[in-house]
Each structure stands twice: as structure tokens, then as C-alpha cells.
Write a protein that holds these residues in place. Structure first.
Motif, mmCIF file in Angstrom:
data_model
loop_
_atom_site.group_PDB
_atom_site.id
_atom_site.type_symbol
_atom_site.label_atom_id
_atom_site.label_comp_id
_atom_site.label_asym_id
_atom_site.label_seq_id
_atom_site.Cartn_x
_atom_site.Cartn_y
_atom_site.Cartn_z
ATOM 1 N N VAL A 94 9.969 1.565 2.998
ATOM 2 C CA VAL A 94 9.123 0.501 3.525
ATOM 3 C C VAL A 94 9.955 -0.663 4.058
ATOM 4 N N ALA A 95 11.265 -0.485 4.121
ATOM 5 C CA ALA A 95 12.149 -1.597 4.500
ATOM 6 C C ALA A 95 11.790 -2.175 5.867
ATOM 7 N N SER A 96 11.224 -1.331 6.755
ATOM 8 C CA SER A 96 10.891 -1.836 8.083
ATOM 9 C C SER A 96 9.717 -2.815 8.043
ATOM 10 N N LEU A 97 8.908 -2.740 6.982
ATOM 11 C CA LEU A 97 7.744 -3.625 6.875
ATOM 12 C C LEU A 97 8.079 -4.923 6.152
ATOM 13 N N GLY A 98 9.131 -4.879 5.374
ATOM 14 C CA GLY A 98 9.482 -6.082 4.622
ATOM 15 C C GLY A 98 10.368 -5.717 3.450
ATOM 16 N N THR A 99 10.894 -6.747 2.813
ATOM 17 C CA THR A 99 11.762 -6.534 1.664
ATOM 18 C C THR A 99 10.928 -6.581 0.393
ATOM 19 N N ALA A 100 10.923 -5.463 -0.315
ATOM 20 C CA ALA A 100 10.164 -5.433 -1.568
ATOM 21 C C ALA A 100 11.039 -6.018 -2.671
ATOM 22 N N ALA A 101 10.718 -7.232 -3.088
ATOM 23 C CA ALA A 101 11.545 -7.897 -4.097
ATOM 24 C C ALA A 101 11.121 -7.488 -5.499
ATOM 25 N N VAL A 102 9.820 -7.349 -5.697
ATOM 26 C CA VAL A 102 9.314 -6.923 -7.003
ATOM 27 C C VAL A 102 8.303 -5.809 -6.767
ATOM 28 N N ILE A 103 8.470 -4.727 -7.496
ATOM 29 C CA ILE A 103 7.609 -3.569 -7.296
ATOM 30 C C ILE A 103 6.947 -3.177 -8.611
ATOM 31 N N ASP A 104 5.638 -3.270 -8.640
ATOM 32 C CA ASP A 104 4.854 -2.745 -9.752
ATOM 33 C C ASP A 104 5.381 -3.205 -11.117
ATOM 34 N N ALA A 105 5.530 -4.499 -11.289
ATOM 35 C CA ALA A 105 6.020 -5.015 -12.569
ATOM 36 C C ALA A 105 4.850 -5.287 -13.505
ATOM 37 N N SER A 106 4.931 -4.726 -14.707
ATOM 38 C CA SER A 106 3.905 -4.967 -15.716
ATOM 39 C C SER A 106 4.573 -5.220 -17.047
ATOM 40 N N PHE A 107 4.158 -6.279 -17.714
ATOM 41 C CA PHE A 107 4.664 -6.524 -19.066
ATOM 42 C C PHE A 107 3.826 -7.609 -19.725
ATOM 43 N N ASP A 108 3.887 -7.658 -21.016
ATOM 44 C CA ASP A 108 3.268 -8.745 -21.773
ATOM 45 C C ASP A 108 4.376 -9.542 -22.432
ATOM 46 N N VAL A 109 4.223 -10.843 -22.428
ATOM 47 C CA VAL A 109 5.127 -11.665 -23.210
ATOM 48 C C VAL A 109 4.295 -12.305 -24.302
ATOM 49 N N HIS A 110 4.716 -12.103 -25.541
ATOM 50 C CA HIS A 110 3.923 -12.596 -26.657
ATOM 51 C C HIS A 110 4.317 -14.005 -27.001
ATOM 52 N N GLN A 111 3.374 -14.721 -27.542
ATOM 53 C CA GLN A 111 3.628 -16.102 -27.900
ATOM 54 C C GLN A 111 4.762 -16.174 -28.920
ATOM 55 N N GLY A 112 5.720 -17.054 -28.669
ATOM 56 C CA GLY A 112 6.786 -17.288 -29.621
ATOM 57 C C GLY A 112 7.969 -16.363 -29.499
ATOM 58 N N GLU A 113 7.978 -15.496 -28.522
ATOM 59 C CA GLU A 113 9.145 -14.621 -28.404
ATOM 60 C C GLU A 113 10.038 -15.071 -27.247
ATOM 61 N N ILE A 114 11.282 -14.635 -27.311
ATOM 62 C CA ILE A 114 12.177 -14.828 -26.172
ATOM 63 C C ILE A 114 12.214 -13.505 -25.423
ATOM 64 N N ARG A 157 0.835 -1.209 0.000
ATOM 65 C CA ARG A 157 0.000 0.000 0.000
ATOM 66 C C ARG A 157 0.864 1.251 0.000
ATOM 67 N N ARG A 158 1.914 1.199 0.793
ATOM 68 C CA ARG A 158 2.759 2.394 0.875
ATOM 69 C C ARG A 158 3.613 2.577 -0.369
ATOM 70 N N LEU A 159 4.004 1.463 -0.970
ATOM 71 C CA LEU A 159 4.736 1.572 -2.235
ATOM 72 C C LEU A 159 3.836 2.178 -3.308
ATOM 73 N N GLN A 160 2.581 1.722 -3.298
ATOM 74 C CA GLN A 160 1.634 2.243 -4.284
ATOM 75 C C GLN A 160 1.391 3.731 -4.068
ATOM 76 N N ALA A 161 1.490 4.134 -2.812
ATOM 77 C CA ALA A 161 1.296 5.556 -2.506
ATOM 78 C C ALA A 161 2.540 6.366 -2.832
ATOM 79 N N GLY A 162 3.561 5.692 -3.337
ATOM 80 C CA GLY A 162 4.705 6.447 -3.823
ATOM 81 C C GLY A 162 5.929 6.392 -2.935
ATOM 82 N N GLU A 163 5.873 5.587 -1.881
ATOM 83 C CA GLU A 163 7.057 5.511 -1.036
ATOM 84 C C GLU A 163 8.119 4.645 -1.689
ATOM 85 N N SER A 164 9.350 4.845 -1.294
ATOM 86 C CA SER A 164 10.441 4.110 -1.930
ATOM 87 C C SER A 164 10.656 2.786 -1.208
#
Lengths: 305, 455
Positions: free
Chosen positions: B55-75, B44-51
């Protein structure tokens, strides 16, 4: 001096309550344990000694080769020579029954502890308690619940010997390479299948080290079992102690040592054979598991009394 | 699929040249993974723009706001240094780890929050995986390892052995079927890992640092084999690596990760020539550009070119105007015919010869658009002519002069300068050419020459 926690009174009341309400159950357990012991004892004690020795030597040869076979033959003949054969077979029966039951309880418990952190957190202190509480203390309620004889000896032995079985099973399964388990998951294997096909086979050296430890700890309990009337070599040692009979004590004690070495080498080679197959694999997992198991075995083995 | 809003916040997605109508094999939308005591709160705090640090005191953010499409047949390569979250990310694509927030779908099926049984079904039918340390079952033979996925899928013993055998042979392990993994070298073990994943016959292959544990020579070999297999089998491959050269070599598109965030998604060329920020720029500065950039990425428009039908006089005029000594000659539909040199053409014009074909030499170095620069050096060293870039129909689509080749390696723009790059330099004086054209030509030519000369 006024303040005192009546912990002892509570324990007494608890045992009294258990005896009163669950007495029938313990009679059944006593009957079953005694029945199993008698059956095993009959198998070991009724044939002439040389039949048993031949079987033991053949097993020894299969497990480790002719040096161990020859050593076993000599050792067992020494037991016959000091006239402790029948007592030795009684003791062997007790050890085998107690170890088998302890293993049957400890491996599933170890699996449970490996799969659930909560279970692990609950089981660990209980094991610590069981393992460090002086074994004589179990004998008191065991005597009340099962009366004098071989059964309280078996029960005390199971409780005392179980811990390394649980610990090494848990350690072995937790030590299996995370990636290999992930591979099972990634291809859609069910948890049961991962346990059967990946975790148990890879943890086997550690589990077998646990089995070996359970057997050895069971043997270390025979003298204590002898004190509650379990007979066998333990009974002889207790008798020798009462009479200050150095000769009898030495003969009975040496017989215990011979059986201990025989069982140790035999059960260790069960794990070792598996280990040799896997020694071909330099995978990090097995190495870690092996060394972890060895280390754990070294730390868990303690020679009580 | 293309009607959906583009979920990628990362830059480069839309200029990647990927056909947006292709089937999306894997789609990640605003995926978060936080390890620690209060993961939801941290998200929630990351979404609100915190770095991440905040938020390190709440936990380790390993992946943050990742969005992508992978198309069929591509590497699709996810690249980042260790700790950048790439291994966590790939494990959320097949549900090995739950994402803390966001959505992951595989061929349109949402896999976040589905039951374990459904998840296992997705893994059996759609997604298989290759591991960094191979993750083979050490107590099973090569063949049984390769057949493992089929075994889980419930394929009968005879069929799965046969199918596994085919794949084992395909990855080059014929004769090793009955060995245990421990008897194989690292490269061979990973071939078994690859065979196991390929035998599963899923469309999507996740490869987690699959070649990182191998020595460089073996790694190169495996990369090439992977590309070969991908072209043959048309798998969708999501490849994790920390090695930029590997990413550039394998990837149709690359997502660069840093500190849990995807900082850029794009083709290798995009990433190299148009880095999203200083971090990416710094990252790519050491890359072996010759192995990444392609001929089409650096080629320049062809200036020195004439139609066969323009004849020797036309060719000579082009060379004179561009002050070069050679000209590419194309036929119908811009098909490359060859190259003509000024001395030969001058000779023709003098002797009144009209067929340019007689002096065309048909041996200019040609490459295709997708060849890497590393393959161009040899040609460039052999001849001072620019290298001709042709398409599948042998049409001339561009040229790579030496200067351009060198500039591309040095990461210097060459084609933005005012002066066009023209090679090779002129060998016959311009005046002589003009004189010749005037002497031999009719009035039309003179008028043309005069008007061009006055420009």
C-alpha cells in the motif's frame, strides 16, 4: 503580430472601474492616511530640532549604549548642518506611518499563513508579485486613486514593504519547535493560547527581523514617494535629479542614509534584546528559528533602485 | 470490563499475569494511522490483508491494526526501533494525531472523532505528556513551566504556584525554581518536563522517548526515580522507548512494535523467555538479562528442605537422598528458619540429639521474588548454597542455585533437564550416612531407610 493579449487594457479597465465605483472609499482612505501622516509629521517637525535629537539619542542609548547614542547625535546634527532637517522629519513621518500600517497588516497575515497551508499557498505568490513588480508601477494606479501627494507614496510603500513582514512572521511561527507546540496541545491549551503563549514569543526574533526589514524597505521607497509629491528627502533627491544638482543630491541622499542606519540599528535591537534573553536557552527550536530568520532576512533584503 | 472480548490479537496478553478485572485506563482497538494521499483506501487494503509495502503508493502506514489495553496503575512500555510507529501510536492516545481507523478510549471515553473542545477536556483532566526533547517554554522559569498545565486548567495563580512548587521539590529541583530551562542540564530539564506532567495531576502519563536524549548515568537515575514516583503516585504510564533495556527495566508489560505492527505484548519475562517471533528473539538477545529477569522467573522448586519437626534424622535422610550437603529448614507454614549442613546433622544423629534447631544456621542468603538477577550475584559468590527465594511472609517459595543463575544469563534452560539441580554437592559419603542412620536409629527408622534405599 496579430495575436496580442490585451492585459494592459484589462488592467486599465479594472482601475477605471475601481475608480468609478469605489472612488468614495478611496477618498476616505486618502483622508485617513493623510490625517495620520499629518499628525505624526506635526509631532516630529514642530518641536525644535534639538528636542527630537535628544529623544533620539536617549532611545539610542537605551537600545544599544553610548557608542550608538554618540553616533546618532553626530549623524542627526549633520542633517541639521546640511539644512535637511525639516525634509528629514517629513520623510521619517512617512516611513513611520507606512511601516506601522505595513506591520499591522503583515503580522496577522503571517500568522494566518503559518496556521493554514491553503492561506500560505495563496499569500505566497501574491507577495512574490508585490515584491518583484517594479515599485513605479504601483504609483500609476496609486496616483489615479489617491491623487498627487503623500498618500500614494504611503500606499506604494506599504505594498512594497509588507512582504518581509508576512514572510518572516510565517517562517518564525512555522519554525517554532513542533514538540513545544505539541506540549501546549497535549496539556489542553486552546489554539489561541498556544499562539499567544508559545508561538508568538518563540517566533519573536524572526518577527522582529521582519519588522526591521519592513522599516528598511519603507525607507528605500522614499525617493519613489518623492516623485509623486510626497516631499521630504525624496522630493529633494528628485529635484536634484531634475536640476543635475550634485550637491543637493548628495546632501539629501546622505540624510536618507543616516536616518536609515539609525532606524535599522534601533529596530534591530528591539529583536535583539529578546534574543539575548532566549540566548540562554540552547533549545533546538530557538536556534533553528534564529538561524532560519537570519538566513531568510539575508535572502529577503534586497536593495531596490 | 473483563466481560468485553479481548481485543488484543497480539500474543502474550493472556499469559501476562495481569489481573483482567483492573480498570482499563487506555484501550486501543484496531487502530490504524496512514499518512499520505489516500489513507482510508490504504487502511481498507491493509485490512484486506495487504502488506505495508503493497500500500506504499497510497501512503505510509505508520501504525497498523494496533490493539491493547493499558490497565490503571501499570507502566506499559511500547518498544520499537525508529520508524516502527511508536511515536505515532502514542500521539493517537491523546488525540494529537487522529487515527485513520479504529478506536481509542480513555477511561471508557471514546476520543476518536470527538470535538476539539472535548478532546482538550480529556487532555486537561486525564492525559498528560512528557516529551523527548523536553518541550519546555524557554521564556518561562522552571516553576512557571511546571505550573503550565495548571494554568491551562484554570487554577488560580497562588494555588498553581504552590502545587507546582511541591512537585518541583519532589523531582529534586528545589532551588532552581526561578531559572530558565536553558540554564539547566538535560536531565534537569526533563525533570521539569516530568514535573509539568505530574503537576497536571492526571491519571495517565504519556512519555515519548522521555529519557532517550539523556546520557546513560542520568537516564538510569531518571528511570529509578520514575519507578519510585509511580509507586508513590500510582500513575498509569505509557512509555515509549527504542531501548530494550529501558523497556525491560521500566515495563510491567511491553508491546514490541515493528513496521507499524505490534508483534508481541507481554511482561518482560514473557518477551525474554518466550519471544513471539524471530524478530523479537533477535531483538532481545542483546538485552542485559540480569537486569530484567527476576528471581521468581528463574527459581526452581525447593527439594532440599525439611520441617524443623522432622528432626536431625529426617534432615539427614533428605540430604542423603538428594546427595547434597545442606538442607533448608522451614518452620510452621513453610517459613524459612535457616539451613543445616550434613556434618553438623550427622554429629547430632550420632550423639542422639533430637533438636534440629541447635545446628540450624540462620544466615542463608534470601531474596524476594521480584529482585533482579543482577542483585543475586553477590550472594551467589559468597556462598555455595542456593539462594533462597522467599515471599513477603518469609515463606520459602523457591531456590536459585548457581547453575540456574548462569543458565538464565546464557539463555539456556536449566530446569528442563532430566536431572534436578542440587547444590551444594555432598561432602559426607552416602554409605556413612546410611550406616549412621542404621546404627543409631530404632526399628522404624531402619524400616524407612530400607524401604527408601530399595526404591
Amino acid at each position: 503580430m496579430e495575436f496580442r493579449i490585451p492585459l494592459g487594457d484589462w488592467a486599465e479597465e479594472a482601475v477605471a472601474w475601481i475608480t468609478a465605483t469605489l472612488g468614495g472609499l478611496f477618498d476616505v482612505i486618502r483622508a485617513i492616511a493623510a490625517g495620520i501622516y499629518d499628525a505624526v509629521d506635526v509631532v516630529l517637525a514642530s518641536p525644535p530640532f534639538w528636542v527630537i535629537i535628544i529623544i533620539a539619542v536617549v532611545l539610542a542609548f537605551i537600545a544599544r549604549g553610548w557608542v550608538f547614542a554618540l553616533g546618532s547625535a553626530i549623524g542627526l546634527l549633520v542633517i541639521v548642518g546640511v539644512d535637511q532637517w525639516d525634509n528629514a522629519m517629513d520623510t521619517l513621518a512617512l516611513v513611520l506611518v507606512a511601516s506601522a500600517i505595513a506591520i499591522l497588516i503583515s503580522i496577522p497575515l503571517g500568522i494566518l499563513a503559518a496556521r493554514s497551508d491553503t492561506a500560505s499557498k495563496i499569500i505566497k505568490p501574491i507577495l512574490d508579485f508585490l515584491q518583484t513588480m517594479p515599485a513605479f508601477v504601483y504609483l500609476i494606479p496609486a496616483l489615479i486613486l489617491f491623487r498627487v501627494g503623500v498618500v500614494p507614496g504611503i500606499v506604494a510603500t506599504i505594498i512594497f514593504a509588507m512582504a518581509p513582514g508576512v514572510r518572516l512572521t510565517e517562517l518564525g511561527i512555522r519554525g517554532v519547535d513542533r514538540e513545544v507546540v505539541e506540549a501546549g496541545q497535549a496539556f489542553g491549551a486552546t489554539p489561541g493560547r498556544i499562539l499567544r503563549q508559545i508561538q508568538l514569543p518563540l517566533a519573536m526574533p524572526s518577527i522582529m527581523a521582519g519588522v526591521n526589514q519592513v522599516i528598511m524597505l519603507s525607507l528605500s521607497m522614499v525617493v519613489i514617494a518623492g516623485m509623486v509629491g510626497a516631499g521630504g528627502l525624496g522630493g529633494e533627491v528628485v529635484a536634484a535629479l531634475n536640476r543635475i544638482d550634485v550637491g543637493l543630491g548628495f546632501e539629501a541622499g546622505l540624510s536618507v542614509v543616516i536616518i536609515a542606519i539609525f532606524l535599522d540599528r534601533l529596530s534591530a535591537s528591539l529583536g535583539g534584546r529578546k534574543r539575548r534573553v532566549r540566548a540562554a536557552s540552547p533549545s533546538r527550536a530557538s536556534d533553528d528559528a534564529d538561524s532560519a530568520a537570519d538566513k531568510a532576512a539575508a535572502s529577503i533584503v534586497k536593495t531596490p533602485h | 470490563m473483563s466481560a468485553l472480548p479481548d481485543p488484543t490479537g497480539a500474543r502474550g496478553e493472556n499469559v501476562s499475569g495481569i489481573d483482567e478485572t483492573r480498570t482499563v485506563a487506555v484501550r486501543a482497538q484496531n487502530v490504524y494511522k496512514v499518512f499520505g494521499r489516500k489513507p482510508k483506501e490504504a487502511v481498507r487494503r491493509l485490512q484486506a490483508g495487504e502488506s505495508r509495502e503493497q500500500v506504499a503508493s497510497l501512503g505510509t502506514a505508520a501504525v497498523i491494526d494496533a490493539s491493547f489495553d493499558v490497565h490503571q496503575g501499570e507502566i506499559f512500555v511500547v518498544m520499537g526501533l525508529s520508524g516502527s510507529g511508536k511515536s505515532t501510536l502514542i500521539r493517537m492516545l491523546n488525540g494529537l494525531w487522529d487515527s485513520t481507523a479504529g478506536s481509542v478510549s480513555v477511561f471508557g471515553t471514546e476520543i476518536v472523532g470527538i470535538s476539539d473542545a472535548e478532546l482538550r477536556e480529556v487532555r486537561r483532566t486525564n492525559v498528560s505528556m512528557v516529551f523527548q526533547h523536553f518541550a519546555l517554554l524557554p521564556h518561562r522559569t522552571v516553576l512557571d513551566n511546571a505550573a503550565y498545565a495548571l494554568e491551562i486548567q484554570g487554577v488560580g495563580a497562588a494555588e498553581r504556584r504552590e502545587r507546582a512548587q511541591r512537585i518541583v521539590e519532589r523531582v529534586g529541583l528545589k532551588g532552581w525554581e526561578d531559572k530558565l530551562p536553558g540554564e539547566l542540564s538535560g536531565g534537569m530539564q526533563q525533570r521539569v518536563g516530568l514535573a509539568r506532567a505530574l503537576a497536571a495531576d492526571t491519571d495517565i502519563l504519556l512519555m515519548d522517548e522521555a529519557f532517550s536524549a539523556l546520557d546513560p548515568l542520568i537516564r538510569r537515575e531518571m528511570q529509578e526515580q520514575l519507578i519510585e514516583l509511580q509507586q508513590e503516585l500510582g500513575k498509569t504510564i505509557i512509555f515509549i522507548t527504542h531501548d530494550l533495556n529501558e523497556a525491560m527495566f521500566l515495563g510491567d508489560r511491553i508491546a514490541v512494535m515493528r513496521d507499524g505492527r505490534i508483534v508481541q505484548v507481554g511482561t518482560p519475562d514473557d518477551i525474554l523467555t518466550d519471544p513471539a517471533n524471530d524478530y523479537v528473539a533477535q531483538f532481545v538477545q542483546d538485552v542485559d538479562r540480569a537486569r530484567v529477569l527476576t528471581a521468581s522467573g528463574v527459581m526452581e522448586p525447593v527439594r532440599s528442605v525439611v520441617q524443623v519437626s522432622a528432626g536431625p534424622r529426617g534432615a539427614l535422610r533428605v540430604m542423603r537422598d538428594l546427595q547434597t550437603s545442606a538442607v533448608f529448614v522451614v518452620g510452621h507454614g513453610r517459613k524459612l528458619v535457616g539451613v543445616a549442613f550434613d556434618r553438623d546433622v550427622l554429629q547430632q544423629v550420632r550423639s542422639g540429639e533430637n533438636d534440629l534447631m541447635k545446628v540450624v544456621r540462620n544466615d542463608p542468603a534470601t531474596v524476594t521474588a521480584d529482585q533482579h538477577l543482577s542483585e543475586l550475584f553477590e550472594y551467589s559468590a559468597d556462598s555455595s548454597l542456593p539462594i533462597a527465594v522467599v515471599d513477603d511472609n518469609a515463606r520459602l517459595i523457591g531456590v536459585v542455585p548457581r547453575v540456574t543463575l548462569l543458565a538464565a544469563l546464557a539463555n539456556q534452560p536449566s530446569n528442563t533437564s532430566e536431572l534436578p539441580v542440587v547444590e551444594p554437592p555432598v561432602t559426607v559419603p552416602v554409605d556413612l550416612i546410611t550406616q549412621t542412620l542404621r546404627d543409631t536409629g530404632g526399628p522404624t527408622d531402619d524400616e524407612l531407610a530400607a524401604s527408601e534405599g530399595s526404591k
